[in-house]
Every structure is written in structure tokens, then in C-alpha cells.
Write a protein that holds these residues in place. Structure first.
Motif, mmCIF file in Angstrom:
data_model
loop_
_atom_site.group_PDB
_atom_site.id
_atom_site.type_symbol
_atom_site.label_atom_id
_atom_site.label_comp_id
_atom_site.label_asym_id
_atom_site.label_seq_id
_atom_site.Cartn_x
_atom_site.Cartn_y
_atom_site.Cartn_z
ATOM 1 N N MET A 1 18.720 26.195 91.951
ATOM 2 C CA MET A 1 18.752 25.533 90.673
ATOM 3 C C MET A 1 18.040 24.189 90.722
ATOM 4 O O MET A 1 17.426 23.786 89.768
ATOM 5 N N ASN A 2 18.122 23.506 91.832
ATOM 6 C CA ASN A 2 17.537 22.171 91.895
ATOM 7 C C ASN A 2 16.015 22.153 91.791
ATOM 8 O O ASN A 2 15.485 21.316 91.073
ATOM 9 N N PRO A 3 15.254 23.028 92.490
ATOM 10 C CA PRO A 3 13.797 22.950 92.360
ATOM 11 C C PRO A 3 13.285 23.137 90.928
ATOM 12 O O PRO A 3 12.426 22.376 90.498
ATOM 13 N N PRO A 4 13.802 24.096 90.129
ATOM 14 C CA PRO A 4 13.308 24.195 88.753
ATOM 15 C C PRO A 4 13.617 22.959 87.920
ATOM 16 O O PRO A 4 12.786 22.517 87.130
ATOM 17 N N ILE A 5 14.787 22.376 88.111
ATOM 18 C CA ILE A 5 15.129 21.174 87.350
ATOM 19 C C ILE A 5 14.210 20.028 87.737
ATOM 20 O O ILE A 5 13.726 19.287 86.879
ATOM 21 N N THR A 6 13.933 19.903 89.019
ATOM 22 C CA THR A 6 13.050 18.844 89.488
ATOM 23 C C THR A 6 11.642 19.057 88.967
ATOM 24 O O THR A 6 10.981 18.107 88.533
ATOM 25 N N THR A 7 11.165 20.283 88.983
ATOM 26 C CA THR A 7 9.820 20.580 88.472
ATOM 27 C C THR A 7 9.722 20.250 86.996
ATOM 28 O O THR A 7 8.738 19.654 86.547
ATOM 29 N N ILE A 8 10.741 20.606 86.235
ATOM 30 C CA ILE A 8 10.742 20.300 84.805
ATOM 31 C C ILE A 8 10.755 18.791 84.586
ATOM 32 O O ILE A 8 10.086 18.269 83.703
ATOM 33 N N THR A 71 13.230 31.949 81.572
ATOM 34 C CA THR A 71 12.651 32.927 82.486
ATOM 35 C C THR A 71 11.763 33.926 81.765
ATOM 36 O O THR A 71 11.319 34.899 82.367
ATOM 37 N N GLY A 72 11.479 33.695 80.496
ATOM 38 C CA GLY A 72 10.668 34.619 79.722
ATOM 39 C C GLY A 72 9.177 34.438 79.955
ATOM 40 O O GLY A 72 8.724 33.694 80.834
ATOM 41 N N ALA A 73 8.389 35.131 79.150
ATOM 42 C CA ALA A 73 6.935 35.095 79.281
ATOM 43 C C ALA A 73 6.385 33.697 79.012
ATOM 44 O O ALA A 73 5.461 33.245 79.693
ATOM 45 N N ARG A 74 6.946 33.013 78.034
ATOM 46 C CA ARG A 74 6.477 31.659 77.723
ATOM 47 C C ARG A 74 6.727 30.712 78.896
ATOM 48 O O ARG A 74 5.890 29.882 79.229
ATOM 49 N N ALA A 75 7.885 30.831 79.537
ATOM 50 C CA ALA A 75 8.198 29.990 80.690
ATOM 51 C C ALA A 75 7.281 30.314 81.857
ATOM 52 O O ALA A 75 6.830 29.413 82.576
ATOM 53 N N ALA A 76 6.978 31.591 82.072
ATOM 54 C CA ALA A 76 6.072 31.980 83.153
ATOM 55 C C ALA A 76 4.669 31.428 82.904
ATOM 56 O O ALA A 76 4.016 30.952 83.837
ATOM 57 N N ALA A 77 4.218 31.472 81.658
ATOM 58 C CA ALA A 77 2.894 30.917 81.336
ATOM 59 C C ALA A 77 2.870 29.416 81.546
ATOM 60 O O ALA A 77 1.890 28.857 82.058
ATOM 61 N N SER A 78 3.947 28.744 81.171
ATOM 62 C CA SER A 78 4.033 27.298 81.375
ATOM 63 C C SER A 78 4.041 26.956 82.855
ATOM 64 O O SER A 78 3.382 26.011 83.294
ATOM 65 N N ALA A 79 4.774 27.719 83.651
ATOM 66 C CA ALA A 79 4.819 27.481 85.093
ATOM 67 C C ALA A 79 3.452 27.702 85.726
ATOM 68 O O ALA A 79 3.033 26.933 86.588
ATOM 69 N N ALA A 80 2.746 28.729 85.285
ATOM 70 C CA ALA A 80 1.410 28.984 85.828
ATOM 71 C C ALA A 80 0.456 27.861 85.453
ATOM 72 O O ALA A 80 -0.405 27.472 86.239
ATOM 73 N N ARG A 81 0.615 27.334 84.257
ATOM 74 C CA ARG A 81 -0.255 26.248 83.798
ATOM 75 C C ARG A 81 0.034 24.954 84.557
ATOM 76 O O ARG A 81 -0.864 24.195 84.886
ATOM 77 N N LEU A 82 1.303 24.699 84.866
ATOM 78 C CA LEU A 82 1.683 23.446 85.519
ATOM 79 C C LEU A 82 1.650 23.494 87.033
ATOM 80 O O LEU A 82 1.621 22.455 87.682
#
Length: 95
Positions: A1-8, A71-82
Motif C-alpha cells: 500500500m505504501n509505494p502507490p501512495i508515495t507515487t501518487i 486499478t482500472g484502465a484510466r489508472a493504468a494509463a496514468s501510471a504508464a504516463r508517469l
């Protein structure tokens, strides 16, 4: 849980402010944990064990509901972009 929160927390910020964003995220987690323990402890001390369990179940349901859009498609696209700017931070420097 911590790495996604930190990344955001650091996404979209200049590197000079990344430390402050991570500190705020960590402080928020600690305050939330302390409040949760205090609330459930107070309910148990007041002989309201059923209410304490419902608070725990409700918090779990909220986490699951928040996980759906994150965890949806929009989140995956955002993660790929960032992710490209942060890949250099996570690579190992070992030979």
C-alpha cells in the motif's frame, strides 16, 4: 500500500518538493491509523463490540471501493504516463 501512495504523492511535483509530499503522505497514514485505533478502542471499551466490527467492515468496504477506480484502465494509463521519470529512481545501482 505504501509505494502507490508515495507515487501518487510525488506525481507531478518537482523533485525539490518530493520530500515534503512523501512526508505529508506518511503523516496522513500515521494520523489515520491512530484515529482508527482510538475509535475502535473507544467502541470496545464502551462495550460496543458490534459497532467496532461494523466500523472495521465499513473501512474495509471503503478501501475496496476506492481500489476499483485506482486499478482500472484510466489508472493504468496514468501510471504508464508517469512512470518514465521515476524509473531512474528505482533502478539498482549495483554492477
Amino acid at each position: 500500500m505504501n509505494p502507490p501512495i508515495t507515487t501518487i504523492a510525488v506525481a507531478g511535483l518537482p523533485r525539490s518538493r518530493a520530500g515534503a509530499a512523501v512526508a505529508m503522505a506518511a503523516s496522513g497514514r500515521q494520523v489515520g491509523s491512530a484515529l482508527g485505533v482510538a475509535l475502535v478502542g473507544a467502541l470496545i471499551a464502551a462495550d460496543a463490540e458490534n459497532a467496532a466490527w461494523w466500523v472495521i467492515v465499513g473501512c474495509g468496504a471503503v478501501v475496496l471501493l476506492l481500489a476499483i477506480p485506482s486499478t482500472g484502465a484510466r489508472a493504468a494509463a496514468s501510471a504508464a504516463r508517469l512512470s518514465p521519470p521515476y524509473r531512474s529512481c528505482t533502478r539498482s545501482t549495483r554492477p
